[in-house]
Write a protein that holds these residues in place. Structure first.
Motif, short mmCIF file in Angstrom:
data_model
loop_
_atom_site.label_atom_id
_atom_site.label_comp_id
_atom_site.label_asym_id
_atom_site.label_seq_id
_atom_site.Cartn_x
_atom_site.Cartn_y
_atom_site.Cartn_z
N ASN A 1 0.79 -1.22 0.00
CA ASN A 1 0.00 0.00 0.00
C ASN A 1 0.82 1.27 0.00
N SER A 2 2.13 1.15 0.12
CA SER A 2 2.91 2.39 0.06
C SER A 2 4.17 2.16 -0.76
N TRP B 1 6.65 3.74 -2.80
CA TRP B 1 7.12 5.07 -3.17
C TRP B 1 8.06 4.95 -4.36
N PRO C 1 -4.68 14.87 -12.41
CA PRO C 1 -6.04 14.76 -11.85
C PRO C 1 -6.89 13.67 -12.48
N ASP D 1 -4.64 9.93 -11.46
CA ASP D 1 -4.37 10.13 -10.04
C ASP D 1 -4.03 8.87 -9.26
N SER E 1 -2.40 8.81 -6.68
CA SER E 1 -2.31 9.11 -5.24
C SER E 1 -3.47 8.46 -4.49
N ARG E 2 -4.53 8.06 -5.20
CA ARG E 2 -5.64 7.37 -4.54
C ARG E 2 -5.15 6.11 -3.83
N PHE E 3 -4.14 5.46 -4.42
CA PHE E 3 -3.63 4.23 -3.82
C PHE E 3 -2.48 4.52 -2.87
N GLY E 4 -2.14 5.80 -2.71
CA GLY E 4 -1.05 6.17 -1.81
C GLY E 4 0.31 6.06 -2.46
N TYR E 5 0.38 6.15 -3.78
CA TYR E 5 1.66 5.95 -4.48
C TYR E 5 2.29 7.26 -4.96
N GLU E 6 1.76 8.42 -4.48
CA GLU E 6 2.23 9.66 -5.10
C GLU E 6 3.45 10.25 -4.42
N VAL E 7 4.02 9.56 -3.43
CA VAL E 7 5.16 10.12 -2.72
C VAL E 7 6.43 9.86 -3.53
N TRP E 8 6.71 10.70 -4.50
CA TRP E 8 7.91 10.54 -5.32
C TRP E 8 9.11 10.86 -4.47
N ARG E 9 10.06 9.96 -4.41
CA ARG E 9 11.25 10.23 -3.60
C ARG E 9 12.43 10.51 -4.51
N ASP F 1 11.01 2.73 -2.93
CA ASP F 1 10.76 1.29 -2.93
C ASP F 1 10.69 0.75 -4.34
#
Lengths: 350, 166
Positions: free
Chosen positions: B33-34, B36, B55, B58, B60-68, B75
């Motif tokens: 679920n996360s 990144w 938009p 999107d 980010s609905r699945f929680g994948y929008e944290v680009w590192r 990950d």
């Protein structure tokens, strides 16, 4: 009923412990520990929620939906992230200075916890009411930059070092306007004790008496806690992640959590100094004081998030110029005007 | 054949250990679920990745929008585009800098096999020649829906490790 919820609980516990003939010192230590646990719980839960709220708010600003699959409306997204980081490999590169490298993520989280010592959360809800509360806040906040410097230097990575240098420059230059804006509030309240400052705002909040001071403080705190228009320390597109570049797993998660806790502290300081702390507006005392405090805190947090998702990152020279050539002179003039105003006010009254 | 039976016996023993399996399940749930992703793109497929973050699609609905930006925090590596021979060592280094557990998605025909440039003198024929790829997403470039589907397949793969082994 709600007003005295926490104070009443502490009082009841104290009388119960005393009626059972515990030593007074045991009672004191136990209650202090309980307060610490309460504050830590407040801090962690809020930091967890804030990360979720920030992502959701950013999504709304950009006409997206934001996390909504993990738990109802995505509320457990941060829980999943934390668990993942918990189980992720902690990577230690070969050429780091081991001690400072491993110590920095631990120390970074102690500073926000220390800051919570003097915050008045509600009526009679101060963990420890220091006489020099404002000075304590300023002093402890600036220690954070040493920890970031430790992280940046020991990582032995050019990006980390650049980020750490930026954090020092940023802290040095924005500490001045922060202190001067606080000074104008201290002049109005006539005390450095945070509970006195809150009590002085019972009738009129300082945001109405010190609008310029509020603006300076709002901007400078944003810079001090490295939120987006001033997030040069992390500056993703230029220096990877600044001091955090070489950290992975739980070490990185601690930096991440500390960042959001610092952000919360910034909002709390704005609330306490300018928005009347736990005082209820319009005499609406049917909502308990600690709830007012949280409502105001989240209002300020929303303002900061709005700023974050609206503005772009500025350059380092622009940022330092802004601090030294604009904010500092304006805050000095603000102090002067405040002093003259106070003097005139006293003359008229007497 | 023998190796396989030993593995299955081991797995039976692990299955009896309730604590271990539940902890694994919790962490696999969290990992799935996360995911990144690492901020990098090689060619036009990266544009579709950006579109998937916008938009309309999107992720980010699945929680994948944290680009590192730093590989130490990431990950997931999305190999989005043509890998040239000059780029290949850098991609490999980025992968090696990532902390375990790490996953790779090969997006688009270039990353799968070299695509239309497979005959060229400077193109690596597919990411799987030097990286352990978890999910392949065909297309040239794949549409954002395809990327989302591949990403969710990776999540399914992480959360059900048993199914994948069989």
């Amino acid at each position: 009923m709600g007003e005295n919820l926490f104070v009443g609980m502490a009082k009841g516990l104290r009388t119960w412990l005393e009626s059972n003939h515990f030593l007074p010192i045991v009672t004191d230590v136990f209650l202090m520990l309980l307060a610490v646990v309460g504050v830590l719980g407040f801090l962690f839960l809020n930091a967890l929620f804030l990360i979720y709220y920030d992502r959701k708010f950013g999504a709304w600003v950009q006409a997206r939906l934001g996390p909504n699959r993990v738990g109802p409306r995505g509320i457990f997204q941060t829980v999943a992230d934390t668990l993942k980081l918990f189980a992720k490999e902690i990577f230690i590169p070969n050429n780091v200075d081991r001690w400072p490298y491993l110590l920095a993520p631990v120390l970074i989280f102690t500073i926000p916890v220390m800051l919570f010592l003097v915050i008045p959360f509600g009526k009679g809800m101060v963990p420890y009411d220091l006489n020099l509360g404002v000075l304590y806040l300023v002093a402890v906040t600036s220690v954070e930059t040493i920890v970031l410097w430790m992280a940046g230097w020991s990582s032995n990575n050019k990006y980390s070092l650049l980020g750490a240098m930026r954090s020092v420059a940023q802290m040095l230059s924005y500490e001045m306007p922060v202190i001067f804006a606080m000074l104008s509030v201290v002049m109005m309240a006539g005390s450095m004790k945070l509970s006195d400052i809150v009590a002085a705002q019972q009738k009129v909040w300082f945001i109405f008496l010190q609008p310029v001071g509020f603006l300076i403080y709002f901007i400078a705190v944003n810079a001090e806690f490295k939120r987006t228009p001033f997030d040069l320390v992390e500056g993703e597109s230029e220096i990877i992640s600044g001091p955090y570049t070489e950290y992975s797993g739980m070490n990185f998660a601690l930096f991440f959590l500390a960042e959001y806790t610092n952000f919360m502290i910034g909002a709390i300081m704005v609330t306490t100094l300018f928005l009347g702390g736990w005082n209820a507006p319009f005499g609406w005392t049917f909502i308990p004081s600690w709830l007012w405090f949280i409502i105001k805190m989240y209002f300020v947090i929303t303002l900061y998030m709005w700023t974050r998702w609206t503005f772009l990152r500025i350059r380092i020279d622009q940022m330092l110029n802004f601090a030294w050539k604009f904010l500092l002179p304006v805050s000095l003039v603000n102090i002067f005007v405040t002093g003259v105003g106070l003097y005139l006010y006293r003359m008229i009254r007497w | 054949m023998e190796i396989k039976t030993i593995q299955s016996e081991e797995e039976k023993l692990i299955g009896k250990n309730v604590f271990l399996t539940t902890l694994d399940a919790v962490f696999n749930w969290a990992r799935g679920n996360s995911l990144w992703p690492l901020t990098f793109g090689l060619a036009c497929c990266a544009i579709e990745v950006m579109a998937a973050g916008g938009p309309k699609y999107d992720f980010s609905r699945f929680g994948y929008e944290v680009w590192r930006p730093s590989p130490r925090h990431a990950d997931l590596m999305i190999v989005a585009g043509t890998i040239t021979k000059k780029m290949q060592p850098l991609v490999l280094r980025l992968y090696e800098q990532m902390a375990e557990p790490k996953y790779v998605i090969a997006m688009g025909s270039c990353a799968i096999s070299g695509g239309p440039f497979v005959d060229s003198y400077h193109v690596v024929p597919g990411a799987n020649t030097f990286l352990p790829v978890d999910v392949y997403i065909p297309g040239c470039p794949p549409r954002p829906e395809a990327l989302l589907y591949g990403w969710l397949e990776l999540k399914r793969k992480i959360q059900n490790p048993r199914v994948v082994k069989k």
